[in-house]
Write an enzyme that holds these catalytic residues in place. Structure first.
Site, short mmCIF file in Angstrom:
data_model
loop_
_atom_site.label_atom_id
_atom_site.label_comp_id
_atom_site.label_asym_id
_atom_site.label_seq_id
_atom_site.Cartn_x
_atom_site.Cartn_y
_atom_site.Cartn_z
N ASP A 44 13.38 2.57 11.25
CA ASP A 44 12.53 1.62 11.98
C ASP A 44 11.64 2.46 12.88
OD1 ASP A 44 11.38 -0.09 13.81
OD2 ASP A 44 13.23 -1.18 14.26
N VAL A 45 10.35 2.48 12.58
CA VAL A 45 9.46 3.41 13.29
C VAL A 45 9.25 3.05 14.75
CG1 VAL A 45 8.23 4.30 11.26
CG2 VAL A 45 7.40 2.21 12.39
N TYR A 56 -3.48 -8.19 16.11
CA TYR A 56 -3.51 -7.28 14.96
C TYR A 56 -4.78 -6.41 15.00
CZ TYR A 56 -3.65 -5.71 10.07
OH TYR A 56 -3.71 -4.94 8.92
N ILE A 82 0.83 -1.21 0.00
CA ILE A 82 0.00 0.00 0.00
C ILE A 82 0.86 1.26 0.00
CG2 ILE A 82 -1.61 1.33 1.45
CD1 ILE A 82 -2.83 -1.44 2.29
N GLY A 110 -9.52 -3.43 3.25
CA GLY A 110 -10.08 -4.76 3.51
C GLY A 110 -9.04 -5.85 3.32
N ASN A 145 1.84 4.67 7.81
CA ASN A 145 1.28 3.45 7.21
C ASN A 145 2.00 2.16 7.55
OD1 ASN A 145 0.03 1.92 4.79
ND2 ASN A 145 2.22 1.93 4.29
N LYS A 160 -5.24 -2.23 15.41
CA LYS A 160 -5.91 -1.37 14.42
C LYS A 160 -7.07 -0.60 15.04
CE LYS A 160 -3.15 -2.23 10.99
NZ LYS A 160 -2.26 -1.17 10.50
N ASP A 182 -4.23 -7.17 -1.97
CA ASP A 182 -3.23 -8.06 -2.54
C ASP A 182 -1.82 -7.44 -2.42
OD1 ASP A 182 -1.88 -9.97 -3.91
OD2 ASP A 182 -2.87 -9.64 -5.84
N ASP A 205 11.26 3.45 5.30
CA ASP A 205 10.95 2.04 5.54
C ASP A 205 12.11 1.42 6.31
OD1 ASP A 205 8.73 0.08 3.87
OD2 ASP A 205 10.33 -0.94 4.96
N1 LIG Z 1 -2.79 -5.93 2.99
C1 LIG Z 1 -3.97 -5.79 3.58
O1 LIG Z 1 -4.93 -6.52 3.29
C2 LIG Z 1 -4.19 -4.71 4.60
C3 LIG Z 1 -5.50 -4.51 5.05
C4 LIG Z 1 -5.74 -3.52 6.00
C5 LIG Z 1 -4.70 -2.76 6.50
N2 LIG Z 1 -3.44 -3.00 6.04
C6 LIG Z 1 -2.38 -2.16 6.60
O2 LIG Z 1 -1.75 -1.45 5.56
C7 LIG Z 1 -0.41 -1.12 5.93
C8 LIG Z 1 0.53 -1.54 4.83
O3 LIG Z 1 0.39 -2.94 4.64
P1 LIG Z 1 0.78 -3.69 3.29
O4 LIG Z 1 -0.32 -4.66 3.02
O5 LIG Z 1 1.19 -2.71 2.27
O6 LIG Z 1 2.01 -4.55 3.84
P2 LIG Z 1 3.49 -4.79 3.29
O7 LIG Z 1 4.05 -5.84 4.18
O8 LIG Z 1 3.45 -5.01 1.83
O9 LIG Z 1 4.21 -3.40 3.57
C9 LIG Z 1 4.48 -2.96 4.89
C10 LIG Z 1 5.76 -2.15 4.87
O10 LIG Z 1 6.00 -1.69 6.20
C11 LIG Z 1 7.38 -1.83 6.46
N3 LIG Z 1 7.63 -1.92 7.91
C12 LIG Z 1 7.30 -2.94 8.74
N4 LIG Z 1 7.75 -2.70 9.98
C13 LIG Z 1 8.38 -1.49 9.95
C14 LIG Z 1 9.06 -0.70 10.90
N5 LIG Z 1 9.23 -1.12 12.16
N6 LIG Z 1 9.58 0.49 10.51
C15 LIG Z 1 9.43 0.92 9.24
N7 LIG Z 1 8.81 0.20 8.27
C16 LIG Z 1 8.30 -0.99 8.62
C17 LIG Z 1 7.78 -3.10 5.74
O11 LIG Z 1 9.17 -3.19 5.53
C18 LIG Z 1 6.98 -2.98 4.45
O12 LIG Z 1 7.71 -2.32 3.45
C19 LIG Z 1 -0.17 -1.84 7.27
O13 LIG Z 1 -0.36 -0.93 8.33
C20 LIG Z 1 -1.26 -2.91 7.27
O14 LIG Z 1 -1.58 -3.34 8.58
C21 LIG Z 1 -3.16 -3.94 5.11
#
Ligand SMILES: NC(=O)c1ccc[n+]([C@@H]2O[C@H](COP(=O)([O-])OP(=O)(O)OC[C@H]3O[C@@H](n4cnc5c(N)ncnc54)[C@H](O)[C@@H]3O)[C@@H](O)[C@H]2O)c1
Length: 263
Positions: A58-59, A158, A18, A189, A85, A162, A192, A37
């Site tokens: 690292d956040v 998780y 995302i 939701g 995010n 959220k 992918d 990231d």
């Molecule tokens: N994929 C889904 O279906 C979905 C649904 C709802 C919410 N989300 C939320 O969307 C956001 C992005 O998820 P995504 O699906 O793109 O996942 P993803 O795993 O593809 O991307 C997440 C990114 O966050 C980075 N990250 C993780 N821990 C970190 C840290 N400590 N410091 C800095 N960066 C860090 C990772 O390296 C990765 O690049 C997340 O908060 C996730 O919970 C995802």
């Protein structure tokens, strides 16, 4: 004038899924971006492709949060939009979640989201309004429909993280309105991305299904009839970042194809 011309935005978790789709979309709309990231190489590769800047951060680490915000302010003297995010997910049965599992999940998905928001807000409230806007800054968090309900019985930690993100989004909106800073979050939701591929592997394994089966079952419940893409989310984030959303604050916007209604 493109929709995000003149907007300076920091995206955390920008190397993948995302965050990366939002970076592409927002760059295409004219925003200047700092892509952060924990995967510094991934963030740099995307920043190079888009002609933007990256930072390894690292956040969960206070020093990294400061460093990443310092970089934005050194570069631009301001930050208009924070897209807060970065997140992690894992599948664990309710009765199997350990204290370590809980702490790790909440450290990234809630504690870090709070302190990134706080660090950005402290600086935003001292800056002049965004060009062409009455606002000083915008905070956008990534929550999830998992904050509300169902389908995720095996991700209690998780889901709790959220729900917390929705909560701090609303409190920040209330508190920071007087500083002309808005705070909203999105609730995707089943998107992918690499995160859902991990969830699918863990969930399918637990159920004794073929890889891919958990994803298939989950996405079959989506009323709009297809899985969500990261680009579906990016359109809404880009809208929230734009001046067209200036009068929105305290909102949790579902972007889920109707999934939260349909399961
Ligand atoms: N994929 C889904 O279906 C979905 C649904 C709802 C919410 N989300 C939320 O969307 C956001 C992005 O998820 P995504 O699906 O793109 O996942 P993803 O795993 O593809 O991307 C997440 C990114 O966050 C980075 N990250 C993780 N821990 C970190 C840290 N400590 N410091 C800095 N960066 C860090 C990772 O390296 C990765 O690049 C997340 O908060 C996730 O919970 C995802």
């Amino acid at each position: 004038m493109a929709g995000l011309d003149g907007i300076h935005a920091l995206i955390t978790g920008a190397a993948s899924g995302i965050g990366a789709a939002c970076a592409r979309r927002m760059a295409g709309e004219g925003a200047q971006l700092l892509l952060a990231d924990i995967n510094g190489d991934g963030a740099k590769a995307l920043a190079d492709e888009l002609g933007q800047t990256s930072v390894q951060a690292d956040v969960t680490r206070a020093a990294d949060i400061e460093r990443m915000l310092d970089l934005a302010y050194q570069r631009w003297g301001r930050l208009d939009v924070l897209f807060n995010n970065a997140g992690i997910a894992e599948v664990r049965q309710l009765l199997e979640i350990t204290e370590n599992d809980w702490d790790r999940m909440l450290a990234v998905n809630l504690r870090a989201v709070f302190f990134v928001l706080q660090g950005a807000a402290k600086r935003m409230r001292q800056q002049a309004p965004i060009a062409g806007s009455e606002l000083r800054g915008k905070l956008i968090q990534t929550a999830s429909i998992a904050a509300y309900r169902g389908g995720l019985a095996n991700q209690a930690h998780y889901a709790a993280s959220k729900a917390g993100v929705v909560s701090i989004t609303r409190t920040a909106a209330q508190v920071l309105a007087r500083d002309k800073i808005t705070s909203n979050c999105i609730c995707p939701g089943a998107v992918d991305t690499p995160m859902w591929r991990k969830i699918d592997r863990e969930w399918s394994k637990f159920e004794g299904w073929e890889i891919g089966e958990a994803w298939k079952r989950r996405t079959s419940l989506i009323p709009l009839g297809r899985p969500e893409t990261a680009e579906d989310v990016a359109g809404v984030v880009s809208f929230l970042a734009s001046r067209d959303a200036d009068y929105m604050t305290g909102q949790a916007v579902n972007v889920d194809g109707g999934l939260v209604m349909g399961n």
